[in-house]
Design a protein around this motif. Structure first.
Motif, PDB file in Angstrom:
ATOM      1  N   SER A 236     -16.140 -30.335  95.432  1.00 29.18           N
ATOM      2  CA  SER A 236     -15.704 -30.001  94.079  1.00 29.18           C
ATOM      3  C   SER A 236     -16.871 -29.406  93.299  1.00 29.18           C
ATOM      4  CB  SER A 236     -15.177 -31.244  93.368  1.00 29.18           C
ATOM      5  OG  SER A 236     -14.072 -31.781  94.066  1.00 29.18           O
ATOM      6  N   VAL A 237     -16.583 -28.303  92.604  1.00 26.77           N
ATOM      7  CA  VAL A 237     -17.594 -27.617  91.803  1.00 26.77           C
ATOM      8  C   VAL A 237     -17.248 -27.847  90.325  1.00 26.77           C
ATOM      9  CG1 VAL A 237     -18.710 -25.408  91.277  1.00 26.77           C
ATOM     10  CG2 VAL A 237     -17.914 -25.891  93.615  1.00 26.77           C
ATOM     11  N   TYR A 238     -18.185 -28.465  89.584  1.00 24.50           N
ATOM     12  CA  TYR A 238     -18.011 -28.747  88.165  1.00 24.50           C
ATOM     13  C   TYR A 238     -19.115 -28.046  87.374  1.00 24.50           C
ATOM     14  CZ  TYR A 238     -14.488 -32.357  88.940  1.00 24.50           C
ATOM     15  OH  TYR A 238     -13.346 -33.022  89.277  1.00 24.50           O
ATOM     16  N   THR A 239     -18.817 -27.781  86.118  1.00 28.97           N
ATOM     17  CA  THR A 239     -19.820 -27.169  85.221  1.00 28.97           C
ATOM     18  C   THR A 239     -20.658 -28.261  84.595  1.00 28.97           C
ATOM     19  OG1 THR A 239     -18.223 -27.223  83.412  1.00 28.97           O
ATOM     20  CG2 THR A 239     -18.330 -25.211  84.712  1.00 28.97           C
ATOM     21  N   ARG A 240     -21.987 -28.033  84.577  1.00 26.55           N
ATOM     22  CA  ARG A 240     -22.894 -28.940  83.876  1.00 26.55           C
ATOM     23  C   ARG A 240     -22.930 -28.627  82.373  1.00 26.55           C
ATOM     24  NH1 ARG A 240     -26.554 -31.778  87.147  1.00 26.55           N
ATOM     25  NH2 ARG A 240     -26.605 -31.123  89.323  1.00 26.55           N
ATOM     26  N   HIS A 241     -22.865 -27.329  82.079  1.00 29.48           N
ATOM     27  CA  HIS A 241     -22.919 -26.873  80.692  1.00 29.48           C
ATOM     28  C   HIS A 241     -21.781 -25.888  80.473  1.00 29.48           C
ATOM     29  CE1 HIS A 241     -27.059 -27.602  82.262  1.00 29.48           C
ATOM     30  NE2 HIS A 241     -27.150 -28.369  81.156  1.00 29.48           N
ATOM     31  N   ALA A 242     -21.544 -25.558  79.232  1.00 26.69           N
ATOM     32  CA  ALA A 242     -20.542 -24.537  78.918  1.00 26.69           C
ATOM     33  C   ALA A 242     -20.995 -23.188  79.463  1.00 26.69           C
ATOM     34  CB  ALA A 242     -20.303 -24.453  77.412  1.00 26.69           C
ATOM     35  N   VAL A 243     -20.049 -22.455  80.077  1.00 23.36           N
ATOM     36  CA  VAL A 243     -20.365 -21.179  80.733  1.00 23.36           C
ATOM     37  C   VAL A 243     -19.528 -20.089  80.088  1.00 23.36           C
ATOM     38  CG1 VAL A 243     -20.360 -19.909  82.902  1.00 23.36           C
ATOM     39  CG2 VAL A 243     -20.936 -22.351  82.895  1.00 23.36           C
ATOM     40  N   PHE A 244     -20.188 -19.014  79.689  1.00 26.85           N
ATOM     41  CA  PHE A 244     -19.499 -17.843  79.133  1.00 26.85           C
ATOM     42  C   PHE A 244     -19.769 -16.676  80.067  1.00 26.85           C
ATOM     43  CE2 PHE A 244     -20.448 -20.667  75.648  1.00 26.85           C
ATOM     44  CZ  PHE A 244     -19.260 -20.714  74.942  1.00 26.85           C
ATOM     45  N   SER A 245     -18.726 -15.989  80.515  1.00 29.73           N
ATOM     46  CA  SER A 245     -18.855 -14.884  81.446  1.00 29.73           C
ATOM     47  C   SER A 245     -18.293 -13.620  80.792  1.00 29.73           C
ATOM     48  CB  SER A 245     -18.112 -15.179  82.754  1.00 29.73           C
ATOM     49  OG  SER A 245     -18.220 -14.097  83.630  1.00 29.73           O
ATOM     50  N   SER A 246     -19.205 -12.745  80.356  1.00 32.17           N
ATOM     51  CA  SER A 246     -18.771 -11.459  79.781  1.00 32.17           C
ATOM     52  C   SER A 246     -18.597 -10.399  80.856  1.00 32.17           C
ATOM     53  CB  SER A 246     -19.799 -10.991  78.740  1.00 32.17           C
ATOM     54  OG  SER A 246     -21.070 -10.849  79.336  1.00 32.17           O
ATOM     55  N   SER A 247     -19.281 -10.599  81.961  1.00 26.35           N
ATOM     56  CA  SER A 247     -19.184  -9.633  83.056  1.00 26.35           C
ATOM     57  C   SER A 247     -18.004  -9.987  83.939  1.00 26.35           C
ATOM     58  CB  SER A 247     -20.477  -9.623  83.883  1.00 26.35           C
ATOM     59  OG  SER A 247     -20.702 -10.905  84.447  1.00 26.35           O
ATOM     60  N   GLU A 248     -17.682  -9.062  84.803  1.00 24.97           N
ATOM     61  CA  GLU A 248     -16.525  -9.253  85.669  1.00 24.97           C
ATOM     62  C   GLU A 248     -16.817 -10.246  86.778  1.00 24.97           C
ATOM     63  OE1 GLU A 248     -13.575  -6.650  88.570  1.00 24.97           O
ATOM     64  OE2 GLU A 248     -15.018  -5.640  87.241  1.00 24.97           O
ATOM     65  N   LYS A 249     -18.045 -10.295  87.303  1.00 28.80           N
ATOM     66  CA  LYS A 249     -18.376 -11.163  88.436  1.00 28.80           C
ATOM     67  C   LYS A 249     -19.656 -11.932  88.147  1.00 28.80           C
ATOM     68  CE  LYS A 249     -16.255  -8.258  92.005  1.00 28.80           C
ATOM     69  NZ  LYS A 249     -16.459  -7.566  93.283  1.00 28.80           N
ATOM     70  N   ARG A 250     -19.747 -13.112  88.803  1.00 28.22           N
ATOM     71  CA  ARG A 250     -20.949 -13.944  88.756  1.00 28.22           C
ATOM     72  C   ARG A 250     -20.956 -14.768  90.036  1.00 28.22           C
ATOM     73  NH1 ARG A 250     -22.718 -18.181  83.921  1.00 28.22           N
ATOM     74  NH2 ARG A 250     -24.558 -19.036  84.982  1.00 28.22           N
ATOM     75  N   ASN A 251     -22.137 -15.028  90.564  1.00 28.00           N
ATOM     76  CA  ASN A 251     -22.202 -15.769  91.822  1.00 28.00           C
ATOM     77  C   ASN A 251     -23.389 -16.711  91.822  1.00 28.00           C
ATOM     78  OD1 ASN A 251     -24.585 -14.281  93.000  1.00 28.00           O
ATOM     79  ND2 ASN A 251     -23.162 -12.563  92.745  1.00 28.00           N
ATOM     80  N   PHE A 252     -23.310 -17.696  92.730  1.00 26.16           N
ATOM     81  CA  PHE A 252     -24.429 -18.622  92.984  1.00 26.16           C
ATOM     82  C   PHE A 252     -24.284 -19.129  94.426  1.00 26.16           C
ATOM     83  CE2 PHE A 252     -21.015 -21.268  91.492  1.00 26.16           C
ATOM     84  CZ  PHE A 252     -21.090 -22.407  92.266  1.00 26.16           C
ATOM     85  N   THR A 253     -25.312 -19.814  94.874  1.00 27.15           N
ATOM     86  CA  THR A 253     -25.380 -20.238  96.287  1.00 27.15           C
ATOM     87  C   THR A 253     -25.396 -21.762  96.365  1.00 27.15           C
ATOM     88  OG1 THR A 253     -26.625 -18.257  96.848  1.00 27.15           O
ATOM     89  CG2 THR A 253     -26.661 -20.072  98.436  1.00 27.15           C
TER      90      THR A 253
END
Length: 918
Positions: free
Chosen positions: A80-97
């Motif tokens: 399960s992937v949860y957010t630690r902080h509030a995330v705002f995505s203005s771009s179309e894509k975002r990634n992490f490993t």
């Protein structure tokens, strides 16, 4: 079958709408789980929200460390992937490993997580937009899911369904199943032309975990180029249910002074969210303990088991503890949902406090001669729980009660010890008694005491008070000696009682209470005994020569006691010996003497050895016929001297003298009898004197009389039947069926003979030579089970057929009168019998070897071989048997005629009705 848009050639894109307008995540699984995963998210994600789920096990199963390259995201063990902080995505894509590593072998793998904006995907998937085409599509199930409680926007695009046949036909898509045409209706629908699948409103996973729909692809004219396609839409869980305790209040019990780590109990909670996820991974904690200090309990975070952390639980200090407990999902993470409850722990009592006397010494008093009275109550202190085995006391007397005068019991209501006197005390013997008493609990003491005793003790001093007593009869039984036959008026000392205080017998009066035979009187003032009637040691009910009387002793105040005076009667030689047996039997054939025994009621000192002699010496026959010989001190043998004496009873007078010369004459009847044992002569003698009824009993006599009457009736019937047979010979058939009416297997002659005790009487008969019309036979002409039948019927001439075919000529030549009887009727000759008398041995000698020959011949078949079925106990061969004979020698095959039984006289019918067993 394929989606309209995929992030890679080997992945499947899934849209994840998020709760509260925050998250929509679509999990796409690639063929290679470690290569890339695409998650679709809204433009804004709050802290602690689910982004999606990645399958970590398929990528690296042995990973024991999970890291995220982006600090804004946290990855848990279940992927399960949860957010630690509030995330705002203005771009179309975002990634992490996601970095997976094994610290033991230093192996490491990575998963690239690509986040795409959900709004862009919906815009590209709108029906009015041009849908990207692929070279080839498959009509097959596609994984599809949506998050429960989604807020839209609705209709929410889920996926696109297309058939490969759309390249050749115009395809219309349709949908059926739960959520379409069955409740909840209209939850899903599919665009007819494009195959896009939409959801119209939010869904609760706890109500509908998944939906199974069926998709159809048809042409406008109704042709179906594809089989129906099953679509499973899984509803992804959201942590929207708080865990709930199974009970509002938990109650547990634990013993005081228990060891550290003792289990107190276990609390339990349930969560409606999806099992085996963080949403249902619960953690238990104790929030508060009352009283607070010291901390005595701990709770296992995963199982909810409560255990003790101290061994200092003391019920006498605190008997109850309150715990406030909490359960939280998400394994206790700060953003997990939680619920609280209460728990009560009762401290159970054990025997860790000894009972102790409130005083160490007690004083009590009691009057002498009193018993079954309470004289003292003692109390103890015990801090254990009242009215339990740990509190109840057991009292015991340790010292001073060797005579058994006291006992102590526990009052169940007050727990006091009650001291009682159960055996009267005597002030003249002792004036004071000292007792040591002890007390313990019913339950054993639980603490270790080493060598220290667990019993509390106290001392009780009892003062005995004097009481004015009456006379004392001690000992209760007193004996005096006097000779029997003492003259009337003889006076001797009697029973003596005394005053226990003065030890004197003055002033005591005596009275006779029980004197069974009235032999003595009692002097009132002295208690002396005077002979009132002759004393007889040999009298009835005098045992061992002691005559007991009961004496009452009383003082001037009326107090009294009772004692027994035993008068020992000394024996006087006043009884001569006698012979109690009046009749003796001598079985003359086997014995010539009998034993006689004498008895003397006097004491053994005045009894044997005895002397025996004949008294009537004037009768010259007695000394010549009988003789006496002493056997021992009390018995002699009387012998018959004359061998030619006839049977009968002979009176003999015998004088028996004791050791002191006192004698007595006894009349003895000596019976000479022809017997083997004495009982045979006695029974015959009783029968002749009419004592059979006494010996046999009334029922036996009745049975004998009935048997005799029945026998006479049967004989009378036979005689009458035989008489009628002379007139009508056709009534009885010639097949000898009438043999069933009499006993046929007798060794004696026919039924017209007279029997005596020592033999039989023969009368002269003339046997005709003609064999025609004969109804009875003498011999064994008819073989019936190997038995020779001898029968004679009145009015018929008997024939002798036993010789036919055998060549024997029988002669009976043992008559004492010189007569001779020739049995030679095998050829129908004339036979004549003379009057003669035969005894049993003569008849036996005549028939034994002839019967043996017949049996030997009958026991052989036609080939002179022994028959195997001859000597059998069950081969009933009587006339009228339905089964017929089973014997090898039976030559008759026809059935016996029993028609004559229907023509018997009325008297026989009446007798038969009486004899029928009811």
């Amino acid at each position: 079958m394929a989606p309209a848009r995929t992030p890679s050639s080997r992945g499947t894109s899934t849209l994840w709408p998020q709760l509260l307008l925050l998250t929509v995540a679509i999990l796409a699984f690639a063929c290679d789980a470690c290569q890339q995963v695409t998650l679709y998210v809204p433009s804004k994600l709050d802290a602690g929200k689910l982004v999606g789920r990645v399958n970590l096990k398929e990528c690296f199963r042995s990973a024991n460390r999970i890291q995220s390259s982006d600090p804004d995201f946290q990855v848990f063990e279940d992927g399960s992937v949860y957010t630690r902080h509030a995330v705002f995505s203005s771009s179309e894509k975002r990634n992490f490993t996601i970095i997976l590593s094994n610290t033991h072998n230093q192996e490491q793998k990575q998963i690239l997580v690509l986040l795409e904006n959900q709004a862009m995907v919906l815009k590209q998937s709108h029906p009015k937009e041009k849908v990207l085409s692929r070279a080839k599509r498959r009509w097959a199930p596609i994984p599809c899911s949506m998050v429960e409680n989604s807020l839209g926007p609705f209709p929410l695009f889920l996926q696109q369904v297309q058939s490969d046949t759309a390249q050749n036909y115009t395809i219309y898509y349709s949908l059926k199943g739960i959520g379409v045409d069955r409740e909840p209706k209209n939850l899903f629908y599919i665009h007819r032309d494009t195959g896009n699948l939409y959801c119209t409103r939010s869904v609760d996973r706890e109500q509908y975990p998944s939906f199974e729909l069926t998709a159809f692809a048809t042409t406008p004219d109704g042709y179906t180029p594809e089989l129906p396609l099953t679509l499973v839409i899984k509803i992804e869980d959201e942590n929207d249910n708080s865990p709930i305790f199974t009970e509002k209040m938990f109650n547990f019990t634990v013993q005081e002074n228990c060891r550290i780590g003792t289990t107190v109990g276990q609390v339990c909670a349930t969560d409606k969210d999806e099992p085996d996820t963080l949403h249902t991974l619960l953690k238990y904690t104790i929030i508060e303990q009352i009283p607070k200090a010291p901390t005595l309990f701990s709770m296992h975070p995963a199982t909810g088991v409560i255990t003790t952390t101290s061994s200092q639980l003391d019920r006498e200090v605190i008997d109850k503890y309150y715990l406030k407990i909490k359960v939280q999902d998400m394994n206790g993470q700060y953003f997990g949902l939680h619920t609280t409850s209460n728990c009560v722990i009762h401290i159970e009592d054990v025997n860790d406090n000894l009972p102790t006397f409130t005083k160490t010494s007690y004083v009590a008093s009691v009057e002498e001669n009193r018993y079954n009275v309470e004289i003292l109550r003692v109390s103890v202190e015990d801090k254990d729980l009242i009215h339990t085995a740990n509190w109840r006391a057991n009292y015991t007397i340790l010292k001073g009660n060797e005579n058994g005068n006291f006992k102590i019991v526990t009052d169940p209501n007050t727990n006091e010890g009650v001291l009682c006197v159960v055996k009267a005390l005597n002030y003249e013997e002792r004036q004071q008694v000292s007792l040591q008493i002890g007390v313990v609990n019913e339950a054993p003491y639980t603490k270790e005491t080493g060598f220290r005793s667990t019993m509390s003790t106290a001392t009780v001093t009892i003062n005995i008070q004097n009481q004015d007593e009456g006379p004392e009869c001690s000992p209760l039984v007193q004996n005096i000696r006097i000779k029997e036959n003492s003259p009337v008026g003889t006076k001797i000392n009697g029973y003596k009682a005394y005053d226990p205080e003065t030890k004197s017998g003055s002033g005591i009066r005596y009275k006779k209470v029980i004197d069974p035979k009235g032999w003595v009187t009692v002097e009132e003032n002295s208690g002396s005994i005077t002979v009132f009637r002759n004393l007889d040691r040999e009298a009835e009910n005098i045992r061992n020569g002691i005559y007991n009387i009961t004496i009452l002793a009383s003082d001037k105040d009326g107090r009294s006691c009772t004692g027994t005076l035993g008068i020992i009667l000394e024996d006087v030689n006043d009884n001569g010996p006698l012979i109690p047996k009046e009749t003796v039997v001598i079985c003359k054939p086997v014995m010539s003497s009998a034993e006689i025994v004498a008895v003397d009621p006097d004491d053994i000192t005045n009894g044997p050895p005895f002397k025996f002699s004949f008294e009537d010496i004037s009768d010259s026959e007695t000394p010549r016929m009988w003789s006496l010989a002493r056997l021992n001190d009390t018995a002699a043998r009387i012998s018959l001297e004359r061998r030619d004496a006839s049977f009968g009873t002979y009176p003999v007078s015998i004088r028996v003298t004791d050791t002191h010369g006192l004698s007595q004459i006894s009349a003895v009847n000596v019976k000479l009898c022809d017997c083997v044992v004495e009982n045979e002569c006695t029974l015959r003698s009783d029968a002749r004197t009419g004592n059979v009824e006494t010996r046999l009993g009334k029922w036996a006599i009745l049975a004998i009389l009935l048997g005799i009457a029945l026998l006479f009736c049967i004989l009378f019937t036979i005689v009458c039947s035989a008489t009628q047979s002379t007139e009508k010979a056709a009534v009885f058939p010639d097949d000898l069926a009438q043999q069933n009416l009499i006993v046929s297997n007798t060794e004696a002659p026919g039924d017209d003979k007279l029997f005596s005790a020592n033999g039989f009487v023969c009368t002269t008969h003339t046997l005709g030579s003609s064999a025609q019309g004969m109804g009875g036979t003498l011999g064994s002409g008819v073989k019936n089970g190997g038995q020779e039948t001898i029968e004679m019927v009145k009015g018929r001439h008997p024939t002798l057929e036993s010789c036919q075919g055998l060549g024997h000529h029988h002669t009976l030549d043992s008559c004492r009168v010189g007569g001779q009887q020739n049995l030679d009727s095998c050829r129908g000759g004339h036979v004549e019998r003379d009057n003669c008398r035969y005894n049993y041995s003569e008849w036996h000698n005549f028939t034994e070897h002839r019967l043996g020959e017949k049996v030997q011949l009958c026991n052989q078949d036609a080939n002179q071989q022994p028959a195997q079925d001859y000597v059998l106990k069950y081969n009933y061969e009587g006339g009228g048997s339905v089964a017929g004979s089973v014997d090898c020698c039976n030559e008759r095959q026809e059935e016996e005629g029993l028609e004559f039984l229907d023509h018997l006289e009325p008297k026989f019918s009446t007798l038969a009705q009486v004899c029928i067993k009811r």
